[in-house]
Motif scaffolding. Structure first.
Motif, mmCIF file in Angstrom:
data_model
loop_
_atom_site.group_PDB
_atom_site.id
_atom_site.type_symbol
_atom_site.label_atom_id
_atom_site.label_comp_id
_atom_site.label_asym_id
_atom_site.label_seq_id
_atom_site.Cartn_x
_atom_site.Cartn_y
_atom_site.Cartn_z
ATOM 1 N N SER A 35 0.862 -1.186 0.000
ATOM 2 C CA SER A 35 0.000 0.000 0.000
ATOM 3 C C SER A 35 0.894 1.230 0.000
ATOM 4 N N ALA A 36 0.250 2.379 -0.106
ATOM 5 C CA ALA A 36 0.965 3.627 0.124
ATOM 6 C C ALA A 36 1.283 3.738 1.609
ATOM 7 N N MET A 37 2.325 4.510 1.966
ATOM 8 C CA MET A 37 2.618 4.747 3.384
ATOM 9 C C MET A 37 1.374 5.358 4.035
ATOM 10 N N THR A 40 -0.791 8.718 3.320
ATOM 11 C CA THR A 40 -0.478 9.316 2.015
ATOM 12 C C THR A 40 -1.709 9.446 1.127
ATOM 13 N N THR A 41 -2.495 8.363 1.005
ATOM 14 C CA THR A 41 -3.660 8.431 0.109
ATOM 15 C C THR A 41 -4.612 9.541 0.565
ATOM 16 N N ASN A 42 -4.812 9.654 1.881
ATOM 17 C CA ASN A 42 -5.663 10.743 2.383
ATOM 18 C C ASN A 42 -5.090 12.103 2.022
ATOM 19 N N GLY A 180 -0.164 -2.181 -4.712
ATOM 20 C CA GLY A 180 -1.564 -2.494 -4.492
ATOM 21 C C GLY A 180 -2.409 -1.357 -5.032
ATOM 22 N N PHE A 181 -3.734 -1.570 -5.065
ATOM 23 C CA PHE A 181 -4.703 -0.485 -5.263
ATOM 24 C C PHE A 181 -4.777 0.040 -6.698
ATOM 25 N N ILE A 182 -3.627 0.294 -7.354
ATOM 26 C CA ILE A 182 -3.704 1.007 -8.629
ATOM 27 C C ILE A 182 -3.868 0.055 -9.809
ATOM 28 N N GLN A 194 -10.576 1.150 -5.677
ATOM 29 C CA GLN A 194 -11.305 1.744 -4.545
ATOM 30 C C GLN A 194 -10.458 1.718 -3.277
ATOM 31 N N ARG A 195 -10.866 2.575 -2.333
ATOM 32 C CA ARG A 195 -10.113 2.700 -1.087
ATOM 33 C C ARG A 195 -9.956 1.330 -0.413
ATOM 34 N N GLY A 196 -8.771 1.106 0.113
ATOM 35 C CA GLY A 196 -8.504 -0.177 0.759
ATOM 36 C C GLY A 196 -8.267 -1.300 -0.241
ATOM 37 N N GLY A 197 -8.140 -0.954 -1.526
ATOM 38 C CA GLY A 197 -8.116 -1.969 -2.579
ATOM 39 C C GLY A 197 -6.846 -2.786 -2.691
ATOM 40 N N SER A 198 -5.844 -2.493 -1.885
ATOM 41 C CA SER A 198 -4.598 -3.275 -1.980
ATOM 42 C C SER A 198 -4.805 -4.749 -1.628
ATOM 43 N N ASP A 199 -5.714 -5.012 -0.708
ATOM 44 C CA ASP A 199 -6.029 -6.411 -0.377
ATOM 45 C C ASP A 199 -6.560 -7.126 -1.616
#
Ligand code: ASP
Ligand code: MG
Length: 437
Positions: A35-37, A40-42, A180-182, A194-199
């Protein structure tokens, strides 16, 4: 091959990244999803908000602060001066890219490009750190293989094919790092899961490479048997069935993103939840097996609205439910729980954006009543109807609590109750006492 995903807190500082590097340096080939640190995303969302509001100086101030935090992390992370310099240049280039958006029109497309920088930064920094440590690792750009289709669903055929190509370009590496996520969307633009999407990324990658295991590393020691914010003495659950975990993830256990379960379940790949702060802890193993004759856990979801539609016309009629459900479909509002009687039906929703329109349309079919500020309490375990007594125990535990709806039999793994917000704490504690003590 294993897939290991580390969340924002797990890579949230130089020290934490160094810990993660230790954890991934062990035996066996692995793909590491980051994930991002944390934060960071916020921050990137906040920067985007300034740009939407056409306030470039507000954005630039925020960008500078965040960039400075990254420089501080870089200085603490590396001991090799050459690598440190390289990392500073990478960080600067990402932030210059973010700055470039302060000069142009700002739309959702630009925002998604900005949001992607968090994961691009954390993975680039981590790969450089592994390089400094002399690890045999390679960076796989998620934007080259992770893709969603027109319906924003993962394009698994594309992902499989392109991930294999990426891996083939770096044969015989021990550690592969990716974001993750992107992802890219159907049009090839930068997008995200979407938020939390790294999982979700980790689970999709695990399925694509037929991983032997998907590990989700966070800062808690697994999925707990109740909500620790409301109940004292909760414990991690060692073993969960995919369906139990899916219910828990959806109904409140924040540790795992609910979308993450499905790809792993379909590919039958076990998912292990582990704790970076306590790597030796057993955590939670999610697989196709469930513990027999046991209730495993309780979770709760707030801000639920219940809608009851009562109608004499429902009696002995067919097609009534279809008409009711069509209204929810028209307003793209998912239904969570349903209970029916011969003269009425109750449903719950958690998205009230179109509540007014929905209620107006429903009034054509019967008398409509609404209860807001409700909570779904979901009890999961081996709740097959042949297992006598387990449901009774859950119901008995709640005998002092007014229950608005009960749903049982939708799966073999859960029974759900709809109660009032003000009864939540009492209900969760009563369940823990009756089921786990
Ligand atoms: N960085 C993204 C977020 O904060 C994705 C993730 O961490 O899973 O939502
Ligand atoms: Mg997360």
């Amino acid at each position: 091959m294993k897939v290991l995903k580390f969340g924002g807190t797990s890579v949230g500082s130089a020290a934490r990244m160094q810990e993660v590097a230790k954890l991934v340096s062990g035996e066996g080939q692995k793909i590491v999803v980051l994930s991002a640190m944390s934060g960071t995303t916020n921050s990137l969302i906040e920067i985007s908000e300034y740009l939407y509001k056409n306030n470039p100086s507000g954005a630039l101030e925020r960008i500078n602060v965040l960039e400075q935090q990254y420089f501080t992390t870089v200085d603490a992370l590396y001991s090799n001066i050459k690598i440190q310099k390289e990392a500073r240049e990478i960080v600067a280039s990402h932030f210059n890219y973010i700055r470039s958006f302060s000069k142009s029109v700002f739309t959702l497309f630009e925002e998604k490009a900005i949001l992607a920088q968090g994961e691009l930064l954390s993975t680039a920094m981590f790969q450089l750190y592994l390089q400094e440590k002399g690890e045999n690792s390679a960076l796989l750009p998620a934007l080259n293989f992770m893709r969603i289709d027109k319906n924003a669903e993962p394009d698994t055929a594309y992902i499989n094919e392109h991930l294999k190509k990426e891996l083939a370009q770096h044969p015989n590496k021990k550690i592969y790092i990716t974001q993750g996520f992107i992802c890219r969307n159907f049009y090839g633009e930068i997008d995200n899961l979407q938020r939390g999407g790294s999982d979700y990324t980790a689970s999709l990658i695990g399925a694509a490479v037929q991983a032997s295991e998907i590990q989700i590393w966070t800062d808690i020691d697994g999925m707990h048997n109740n909500d620790p914010r409301y109940v004292a003495g909760t414990k991690p659950v060692p073993l969960l069935h995919f369906e139990e975990a899916a219910e828990l993830a959806y109904f409140g256990a924040k540790i795992l993103h609910p979308t993450c379960i499905l790809p792993a379940k379909l590919a039958n790949i076990p998912v292990r939840l582990l704790n970076t702060m306590d790597p030796e802890a057993e955590g939670t193993l999610i697989s196709n097996q469930c513990k027999k004759d046991k209730i495993e856990a309780v979770a709760a979801k707030d801000n639920i609205t219940a809608i009851k539609i009562k109608s004499g016309r429902m009696l002995l009629a067919h097609g009534f439910l279809r008409k009711v459900f069509e209204i929810f479909e028209t307003y793209q509002t998912p239904i969570d729980m349903i209970t029916t009687s011969e003269v009425g039906v109750s449903v719950t929703i958690d998205n009230t954006k179109h509540l007014e329109e929905i209620l107006n349309d429903l009034k054509k079919f019967g008398t409509v009543m609404v209860d807001s500020n409700m909570v779904i309490v979901c009890v999961v375990g081996d709740l097959h109807h042949k297992n006598l007594g387990l449901q009774a125990k859950a119901v008995e535990a709640l005998k002092e609590i007014p229950i608005r709806m009960i749903s049982y039999g939708g799966s073999n793994y859960n029974i759900s109750f709809l109660i009032r917000q003000e009864d939540k704490k009492r209900a969760l504690n009563a369940l823990s006492k009756a089921l786990f003590e």
